[in-house]
Design an enzyme around this catalytic site. Structure first.
Site, short mmCIF file in Angstrom:
data_model
loop_
_atom_site.label_atom_id
_atom_site.label_comp_id
_atom_site.label_asym_id
_atom_site.label_seq_id
_atom_site.Cartn_x
_atom_site.Cartn_y
_atom_site.Cartn_z
N LEU A 8 0.86 -1.18 0.00
CA LEU A 8 0.00 0.00 0.00
C LEU A 8 0.90 1.23 0.00
CD1 LEU A 8 -3.14 0.70 2.13
CD2 LEU A 8 -1.29 2.37 2.10
N ILE A 9 0.63 2.15 -0.90
CA ILE A 9 1.43 3.37 -1.02
C ILE A 9 0.50 4.58 -0.90
CG2 ILE A 9 3.10 4.66 -2.41
CD1 ILE A 9 3.60 2.09 -4.01
N GLY A 11 -0.25 8.80 -1.21
CA GLY A 11 0.20 9.98 -1.95
C GLY A 11 0.74 9.67 -3.32
N SER A 13 -0.64 10.50 -6.48
CA SER A 13 -1.21 11.23 -7.62
C SER A 13 -0.14 11.78 -8.56
CB SER A 13 -2.11 12.37 -7.13
OG SER A 13 -1.36 13.33 -6.41
N SER A 14 1.08 11.98 -8.04
CA SER A 14 2.14 12.55 -8.87
C SER A 14 3.49 12.29 -8.22
CB SER A 14 1.93 14.07 -9.04
OG SER A 14 2.04 14.73 -7.78
N ILE A 16 7.06 11.41 -6.69
CA ILE A 16 7.70 10.19 -6.18
C ILE A 16 6.67 9.10 -5.95
CG2 ILE A 16 8.99 9.20 -4.26
CD1 ILE A 16 10.37 11.89 -3.91
N GLY A 17 5.50 9.44 -5.43
CA GLY A 17 4.49 8.44 -5.15
C GLY A 17 4.02 7.72 -6.40
N TYR A 154 7.58 22.54 7.79
CA TYR A 154 7.88 21.30 7.08
C TYR A 154 8.99 20.51 7.77
CZ TYR A 154 9.30 18.26 3.21
OH TYR A 154 9.64 17.17 2.43
#
Length: 281
Positions: A8-9, A11, A13-14, A16-17, A154
């Site tokens: 399961l991964i 994030g 949508s774009s 590195i993920g 961050y």
């Protein structure tokens, strides 16, 4: 139910993920690629089809800030595939600005996604990872080692994240679960372009920090011209996922390793300040 190992991964949508989801499928994993808004999954689906692994990439909804969504996603993986062998925590948000500008609520918002979201997913997944003798891989950042100007929220979240996982790693190992963090440096992806607030807005409201902000943006623009591709960073994530004995901490490029080495040998903090201070002048 499948005989393939299942990961399961978050994030996906774009950036590195997305690249990690496709590369993990190419490496023989059954991938449950999650994102908060499944309507943003078209790019991932297209990339998986183009790579010939569309049948091994399932897009599913998971909002890391919603415990019910996390629980449903993890339970759904086990129900659909009979197992959960690995989790890659990748979902995250960026935030630029110093505390006087962005306020405390911005810190809470970033921590909610970048830290507590990982905690939530990890807690839900661990029973299944224990059963599988699996692994937990989390995409952190050099910002989890090195405090960077105007990235206070961050970096605070990523520092907390690495402290959590470094503490968890030996405990999880006693139950057969390997824990790793992956630390990219600058990566060319949409993650940077979606940073809040906007650069013009930050400069407009910078007050006494205006000159430092302008210098920072000039410096980082140069750094991102040499940024690593999302695909190259993802390849390191997949290497950690598939390694027989994965390290706890790994950087995704030579430049990232050089900076990490400075921090890890910097007992009094002067070496890091010597690196980041000039970004503002």
């Amino acid at each position: 139910m499948t005989s393939l190992r299942t990961v399961l991964i978050t994030g996906t949508s774009s950036g590195i993920g997305l690249a990690t989801a496709v590369q993990a499928a190419e490496a023989g994993w059954n991938v449950v690629a999650t994102l908060r808004d499944t309507a943003r999954g078209d790019a991932l689906r297209a990339a998986a089809e183009a790579a010939g692994v569309g049948d091994r990439v399932q897009v599913a909804r998971l909002d890391v800030t919603d415990p019910e969504s996390v629980g449903a996603a993890v339970s759904g993986v086990v129900a659909d595939h009979g197992r959960l062998d690995a989790v890659i925590n990748n979902a995250g948000v960026g935030q630029l600005g110093t505390v006087e500008q962005i306020g405390v609520e911005a810190f809470r918002s970033v921590l909610e996604v970048n830290f507590f979201g990982v905690v939530e997913v990890t807690k839900a997944a661990l029973p299944h990872l224990r059963a599988a003798g699996g692994r937990l891989v989390t995409v952190s950042s050099l910002g989890g080692l090195i405090g960077q100007p105007f990235n206070e929220a961050y970096c605070a979240a990523k520092f907390a994240l690495e402290g959590f996982l470094e503490s968890l790693a030996p405990v999880a190992a006693t139950a057969g679960v390997r824990v790793s963090v992956v630390e990219p440096g600058p990566v060319a992806s949409e993650f940077v372009t979606r940073l809040e607030p906007s650069v013009p807005g930050l400069i407009e409201n910078a007050g006494p920090y205006e000159a430092a902000f302008k210098a920072y943006f000039a410096t980082t623009a140069g750094l991102f011209e040499q940024a690593q591709s999302a695909g190259d960073a993802a390849a390191v994530v997949v290497d950690v996922l598939t390694a027989e004995r994965p390290p706890f901490r790994v950087q995704t490029s030579g430049a990232a390793r050089e900076l990490a080495a400075i921090k890890l040998a910097d007992l009094d903090g002067s070496a890091v300040q010597g690196v980041t201070g000039p970004w503002l002048t």
